[in-house]
Write an enzyme that holds these catalytic residues in place. Structure first.
Site, PDB file in Angstrom:
ATOM      1  N   GLU A   1       0.822  -1.205   0.000  1.00  0.00           N
ATOM      2  CA  GLU A   1       0.000   0.000   0.000  1.00  0.00           C
ATOM      3  C   GLU A   1       0.857   1.256   0.000  1.00  0.00           C
ATOM      4  O   GLU A   1       1.938   1.278   0.584  1.00  0.00           O
ATOM      5  CB  GLU A   1      -0.909  -0.003   1.240  1.00  0.00           C
TER       6      GLU A   1
ATOM      7  N   GLU B   1     -10.067   5.931   2.796  1.00  0.00           N
ATOM      8  CA  GLU B   1     -10.469   5.165   3.975  1.00  0.00           C
ATOM      9  C   GLU B   1     -10.377   6.071   5.194  1.00  0.00           C
ATOM     10  O   GLU B   1      -9.446   6.861   5.325  1.00  0.00           O
ATOM     11  CB  GLU B   1      -9.542   3.957   4.165  1.00  0.00           C
TER      12      GLU B   1
END
Length: 436
Positions: free
Chosen positions: A240, A351
């Protein structure tokens, strides 16, 4: 004479003790004030402090040079052979790969929006706040953001420092992305590829904002996920990268470049940035975990970063490139099980953590804090979404799916045109009359 000398010595010792106490109190007050919103001062046992210090001594390597950033960060220029990555048991005899064997075959179109790297090449501006100091890390070193005792004390525990919360399993992983779990306080607005495809990398350009975070243990992230493994088991592999605002991790509300990896569904392996061994950094220009500058403004100039992650087709390591073609470093293939071969899904998007600290939905913002419907200059965007295929070619990400658990809090809308290719707007304010 002896009595006078003795009393004088006693008085001097008393004055020294008072001065030391006063200086110590000043230090405590200064530390408290500088971290007023993020680090609550509390008594810590000497045993715990010793454990924390031992851990910090492992990850804070001796610097060749230290650069003090305007935002308070200390950036240590560490010799590349001494960087934290090489402490990993799987990398004991690892030979640092200086550069990838080949780059993906490019296909990105010309863009007329001002990117951070374009601004810098024209005006000599900064990619990151610490660059404004004017000092650079010497050749042969890598810049590492120094971790402090206060950084660790903000975490739940020493073990949790630098790690993501483990995700709860979903029952159906075939149509929904594995990272998305609505039952554990994490909410998303993301685009993703269909599960099971062969993918060898991904790219996107993301504009950078400074979303408001309601409470210290919440965060707001905009990132790319590269995923493979058993989505309902404990062997999910994830790479990520993107930008995040996380007061708990960094002690402030600045957007920062970050990386993450795990090979066991966030259970024991991996961490943010260089807070554990694993990611091998090769650049002396970019500090992972350092704040990004300049930032986008509402209805004004937009600034974005480009992130490309791809698997070296010869060596097998997963490389990361940032904005102006700077090779940041790589995740060695040895760290992974499934990603040692390929990825099976890519996700792009935002997120946040919704801890419901005051009994209602958090007002922590995602992206710019505005809904996708507001469009350019107001909402956050990901543009020129691309994936690396089996031929090591970058191709436009077509047939993407989108998902937002609670569209009244955060949403996403995807589009396609010739300049921005596959792109989307996303985000939202969180708590509002329609967001429950």
């Amino acid at each position: 004479m002896e009595n006078i000398s003795s009393s004088t010595t006693h008085l001097l010792l008393l004055l020294l003790a008072l001065l030391f106490t006063f200086h110590h109190l000043q230090t405590i007050i200064r530390v408290e004030c500088s971290n007023l919103n993020y680090t609550k001062y509390r008594q810590v046992s000497s045993l715990r402090l010793e454990r924390i210090q031992r851990h910090l001594d492992k990850i804070n390597k001796p610097p060749v040079l230290t650069i003090e950033s305007e935002d308070g960060d200390l950036i240590d220029c560490v010799h590349k052979r001494n960087q934290p990555a090489l402490d990993h048991p799987l990398l004991k005899n690892h030979k640092i790969q200086k550069k990838p064997s080949m780059m993906p075959k490019e296909m990105t179109m010309n863009i007329n929006v001002e990117s951070i790297n374009e601004k810098n090449s024209k005006n000599g501006g900064a990619w990151q706040m610490w660059h404004q100091n004017g000092t650079r890390c010497p050749k042969g070193t890598v810049p590492v953001r120094r971790s402090t005792v206060h950084d660790v004390l903000r975490a739940k525990s020493l073990y949790d420092y630098g790690k993501k919360q483990r995700r709860s399993p979903l029952l159906n992983r075939h149509s929904e992305p594995p990272e998305v779990v609505s039952s554990n306080g994490h909410e998303h607005a993301i685009a993703f590829t269909k599960a099971g495809e062969e993918v060898y990398g991904a790219k996107a350009t993301i504009n950078v904002w400074d979303p408001m975070i309601e409470v210290v243990n919440e965060f707001s992230i905009s990132q790319i996920w590269i995923l493979s493994g058993s989505f309902d088991g404990s062997d999910l592999n994830s790479i990520e990268a993107g930008w995040q605002v996380s007061p708990e991790l960094y002690g402030d509300s600045r957007p920062r470049l970050f990386t993450y990896w795990t090979s066991d569904a966030y259970q024991a392996t991996g961490c943010y940035n260089l807070l554990c061994s694993g990611f091998v950094q090769t650049t002396s220009k970019i500090a992972i975990g350092a704040s990004i500058s300049p930032l986008s403004s509402y209805n004004a100039k937009q600034y974005d970063i480009t992130i490309l992650i791809w698997k070296d087709p010869t060596i097998g390591n997963w490389w990361m490139r940032f904005s102006d073609n700077t090779l940041v470093g790589y995740w060695p293939a040895e760290l992974f099980t499934h990603l040692a071969d390929r990825a099976t899904m890519v996700e792009w998007g935002g997120e946040v953590v919704n801890s419901r600290a005051n009994g209602q939905h958090t007002s922590t913002q995602m992206g710019s804090g505005h809904f996708a419907d507001d469009g350019f200059g107001k909402a956050s965007y990901f543009r020129n979404l691309e994936v690396v295929d089996t031929d090591n070619s970058l191709t436009s990400a077509s047939n993407i799916l989108t998902l937002a658990e609670n569209k009244n809090c955060y949403n996403i809308k995807s589009f396609y045109n010739n300049k921005w290719g596959t792109h989307f707007y996303y985000g939202g304010p969180g708590n509002n009359p329609r967001c429950k």
